[in-house]
Design a protein around this motif. Structure first.
Motif, PDB file in Angstrom:
ATOM      1  N   ASP A 175      -3.915 -20.147   1.198  1.00 47.52           N
ATOM      2  CA  ASP A 175      -2.484 -20.362   1.382  1.00 47.52           C
ATOM      3  C   ASP A 175      -1.724 -20.484   0.067  1.00 47.52           C
ATOM      4  N   ASP A 176      -2.347 -21.111  -0.944  1.00 51.84           N
ATOM      5  CA  ASP A 176      -1.625 -21.278  -2.198  1.00 51.84           C
ATOM      6  C   ASP A 176      -1.440 -19.939  -2.913  1.00 51.84           C
ATOM      7  N   VAL A 177      -2.438 -19.076  -2.843  1.00 53.77           N
ATOM      8  CA  VAL A 177      -2.329 -17.758  -3.484  1.00 53.77           C
ATOM      9  C   VAL A 177      -1.304 -16.899  -2.754  1.00 53.77           C
ATOM     10  N   ALA A 178      -1.423 -16.820  -1.423  1.00 51.76           N
ATOM     11  CA  ALA A 178      -0.467 -16.026  -0.645  1.00 51.76           C
ATOM     12  C   ALA A 178       0.945 -16.581  -0.806  1.00 51.76           C
ATOM     13  N   GLY A 179       1.100 -17.899  -0.732  1.00 52.08           N
ATOM     14  CA  GLY A 179       2.426 -18.500  -0.817  1.00 52.08           C
ATOM     15  C   GLY A 179       3.089 -18.262  -2.158  1.00 52.08           C
ATOM     16  N   THR A 180       2.330 -18.338  -3.230  1.00 53.82           N
ATOM     17  CA  THR A 180       2.895 -18.099  -4.558  1.00 53.82           C
ATOM     18  C   THR A 180       3.440 -16.689  -4.665  1.00 53.82           C
ATOM     19  N   TRP A 181       2.676 -15.701  -4.192  1.00 56.00           N
ATOM     20  CA  TRP A 181       3.132 -14.312  -4.267  1.00 56.00           C
ATOM     21  C   TRP A 181       4.363 -14.096  -3.387  1.00 56.00           C
ATOM     22  N   LEU A 182       4.354 -14.645  -2.185  1.00 55.18           N
ATOM     23  CA  LEU A 182       5.467 -14.443  -1.260  1.00 55.18           C
ATOM     24  C   LEU A 182       6.751 -15.083  -1.784  1.00 55.18           C
ATOM     25  N   ARG A 183       6.652 -16.244  -2.390  1.00 54.59           N
ATOM     26  CA  ARG A 183       7.855 -16.879  -2.948  1.00 54.59           C
ATOM     27  C   ARG A 183       8.403 -16.077  -4.132  1.00 54.59           C
ATOM     28  N   ALA A 184       7.527 -15.435  -4.876  1.00 52.31           N
ATOM     29  CA  ALA A 184       7.976 -14.635  -6.020  1.00 52.31           C
ATOM     30  C   ALA A 184       8.560 -13.299  -5.598  1.00 52.31           C
ATOM     31  N   HIS A 185       8.310 -12.875  -4.348  1.00 47.95           N
ATOM     32  CA  HIS A 185       8.791 -11.580  -3.855  1.00 47.95           C
ATOM     33  C   HIS A 185       9.415 -11.782  -2.474  1.00 47.95           C
ATOM     34  N   PRO A 186      10.556 -12.481  -2.403  1.00 49.07           N
ATOM     35  CA  PRO A 186      11.085 -12.929  -1.107  1.00 49.07           C
ATOM     36  C   PRO A 186      11.573 -11.827  -0.185  1.00 49.07           C
ATOM     37  N   ASP A 187      11.851 -10.638  -0.717  1.00 51.20           N
ATOM     38  CA  ASP A 187      12.416  -9.573   0.114  1.00 51.20           C
ATOM     39  C   ASP A 187      11.446  -8.426   0.355  1.00 51.20           C
ATOM     40  N   ARG A 188      10.233  -8.563  -0.068  1.00 51.53           N
ATOM     41  CA  ARG A 188       9.288  -7.450  -0.033  1.00 51.53           C
ATOM     42  C   ARG A 188       8.572  -7.329   1.312  1.00 51.53           C
ATOM     43  N   THR A 189       8.331  -6.080   1.721  1.00 51.45           N
ATOM     44  CA  THR A 189       7.443  -5.794   2.844  1.00 51.45           C
ATOM     45  C   THR A 189       6.329  -4.833   2.409  1.00 51.45           C
ATOM     46  N   HIS A 190       6.149  -4.679   1.105  1.00 51.32           N
ATOM     47  CA  HIS A 190       5.137  -3.764   0.587  1.00 51.32           C
ATOM     48  C   HIS A 190       4.582  -4.308  -0.727  1.00 51.32           C
ATOM     49  N   LEU A 191       3.449  -3.767  -1.129  1.00 49.12           N
ATOM     50  CA  LEU A 191       2.900  -4.056  -2.441  1.00 49.12           C
ATOM     51  C   LEU A 191       1.985  -2.907  -2.848  1.00 49.12           C
ATOM     52  N   SER A 192       1.831  -2.729  -4.143  1.00 54.23           N
ATOM     53  CA  SER A 192       0.946  -1.672  -4.634  1.00 54.23           C
ATOM     54  C   SER A 192      -0.509  -2.097  -4.465  1.00 54.23           C
ATOM     55  N   TYR A 193      -1.350  -1.130  -4.155  1.00 52.84           N
ATOM     56  CA  TYR A 193      -2.735  -1.417  -3.801  1.00 52.84           C
ATOM     57  C   TYR A 193      -3.627  -0.356  -4.426  1.00 52.84           C
ATOM     58  N   GLY A 194      -4.503  -0.765  -5.328  1.00 51.20           N
ATOM     59  CA  GLY A 194      -5.437   0.150  -5.965  1.00 51.20           C
ATOM     60  C   GLY A 194      -6.790   0.135  -5.274  1.00 51.20           C
ATOM     61  N   TYR A 195      -7.350   1.314  -5.104  1.00 51.56           N
ATOM     62  CA  TYR A 195      -8.678   1.468  -4.509  1.00 51.56           C
ATOM     63  C   TYR A 195      -9.634   2.058  -5.540  1.00 51.56           C
ATOM     64  N   LEU A 196     -10.899   1.735  -5.394  1.00 55.30           N
ATOM     65  CA  LEU A 196     -11.972   2.418  -6.105  1.00 55.30           C
ATOM     66  C   LEU A 196     -12.850   3.091  -5.066  1.00 55.30           C
ATOM     67  N   LEU A 197     -13.061   4.382  -5.220  1.00 53.59           N
ATOM     68  CA  LEU A 197     -13.937   5.133  -4.327  1.00 53.59           C
ATOM     69  C   LEU A 197     -15.228   5.423  -5.085  1.00 53.59           C
ATOM     70  N   HIS A 198     -16.298   4.762  -4.681  1.00 52.53           N
ATOM     71  CA  HIS A 198     -17.607   4.956  -5.300  1.00 52.53           C
ATOM     72  C   HIS A 198     -18.350   6.016  -4.476  1.00 52.53           C
ATOM     73  N   THR A 199     -18.677   7.129  -5.103  1.00 54.52           N
ATOM     74  CA  THR A 199     -19.319   8.238  -4.399  1.00 54.52           C
ATOM     75  C   THR A 199     -20.732   8.429  -4.908  1.00 54.52           C
ATOM     76  N   TRP A 200     -21.662   8.466  -3.973  1.00 52.86           N
ATOM     77  CA  TRP A 200     -23.082   8.658  -4.285  1.00 52.86           C
ATOM     78  C   TRP A 200     -23.610   9.776  -3.395  1.00 52.86           C
ATOM     79  N   THR A 201     -24.277  10.752  -3.992  1.00 51.18           N
ATOM     80  CA  THR A 201     -24.764  11.924  -3.253  1.00 51.18           C
ATOM     81  C   THR A 201     -26.278  11.960  -3.261  1.00 51.18           C
ATOM     82  N   ARG A 202     -26.839  12.194  -2.061  1.00 55.52           N
ATOM     83  CA  ARG A 202     -28.297  12.300  -1.964  1.00 55.52           C
ATOM     84  C   ARG A 202     -28.760  13.639  -2.538  1.00 55.52           C
ATOM     85  N   ASP A 203     -29.801  13.599  -3.342  1.00 57.31           N
ATOM     86  CA  ASP A 203     -30.387  14.827  -3.898  1.00 57.31           C
ATOM     87  C   ASP A 203     -30.997  15.689  -2.798  1.00 57.31           C
TER      88      ASP A 203
END
Length: 234
Positions: free
Chosen positions: A206-234
């Motif tokens: 709650d403290d982490v979520a609440g801090t972010w929400l108070r800092a961004h009171p009008d937002r309905t979105h946020l940037s989200y980075g993904y890592l795609l780890h790809t492994w191929t069978r020989d």
């Protein structure tokens, strides 16, 4: 099947309906989806969604020759089986796949099991995935980028996320096993502020979520980075 090592997730396992709100907010512009298709195309191939949860993503693979969902949480199996389409949903886990040798072309693991960490080595699951993949088949692990994007800032502030690894540990783990990592920047976009607030409180203390929400009171979105780890069978 003995899945005594299974640990229920604290998000989807706790609130499947709210987690599907989160799924619906994910990658609405398709950056992640396009990267998945480019890294390991599944059209006319057999695709395994490993850790499919409630099956939210199973209907999206309709151009595959066959879609299989494997999920260890018995409370989610019925939801996955009720999804539209013809996916076959099975009880199993990354270390215990109820499938024959060399029977699958592409495996997706979306925020499931493969979280390399100093205290957790997912090698047994990788060995099992290698067993069911056909030669030349690929595993693509959809993981969180803990370095880039607003979601990464929340992860770094959250003790709950510590067991998923931090910094470059996961990428280094995959590289040492012959895999490679692709970074994709996308976003979460919610239909309402209430949905965003509910999901952030599901995923973070709650403290982490609440801090972010108070800092961004009008937002309905946020940037989200993904890592795609790809492994191929020989």
């Amino acid at each position: 099947m003995d899945l005594s090592d299974f640990v229920r997730s604290g998000n989807q396992g706790a609130n499947p309906a709210l987690y599907d709100v989160e799924n619906a907010a994910m990658d609405r512009h398709g950056e992640l989806w396009s990267a998945l298709q480019e890294l390991a195309p599944w059209q006319d191939r057999v695709l395994l969604d490993l850790g499919c949860g409630s099956g939210f993503w199973l209907p999206r693979y309709q151009d595959a020759a066959e879609v299989i969902g494997v999920e260890p949480d018995t409370s989610l199996l019925g939801l996955a089986g009720d999804q539209p389409g013809n996916a076959r949903v099975l009880h199993g886990s990354a270390e215990h796949l109820p499938l024959p040798d060399a029977s699958v072309d592409v495996v997706h693991a979306r925020f499931a099991y493969f979280f390399p960490h100093q205290d957790f080595d997912p090698t047994p699951g990788l060995v099992e995935v290698g067993r069911v993949l056909r030669p030349g088949g690929s595993l693509v692990v959809i993981d969180n980028d803990t370095e880039h994007g607003e979601f990464a800032q929340l992860l770094r502030a959250s003790l709950w996320a510590a067991s998923q690894g931090q910094d470059t540990y996961a990428s280094d783990w995959w590289r040492r096993r012959g895999g490679h990592t692709t970074a994709v920047m996308s976003s979460w976009e919610f239909d309402s502020r209430a949905d965003l607030e509910a999901v952030l409180h599901l995923e973070f203390p709650d403290d982490v979520a609440g801090t972010w929400l108070r800092a961004h009171p009008d937002r309905t979105h946020l940037s989200y980075g993904y890592l795609l780890h790809t492994w191929t069978r020989d």
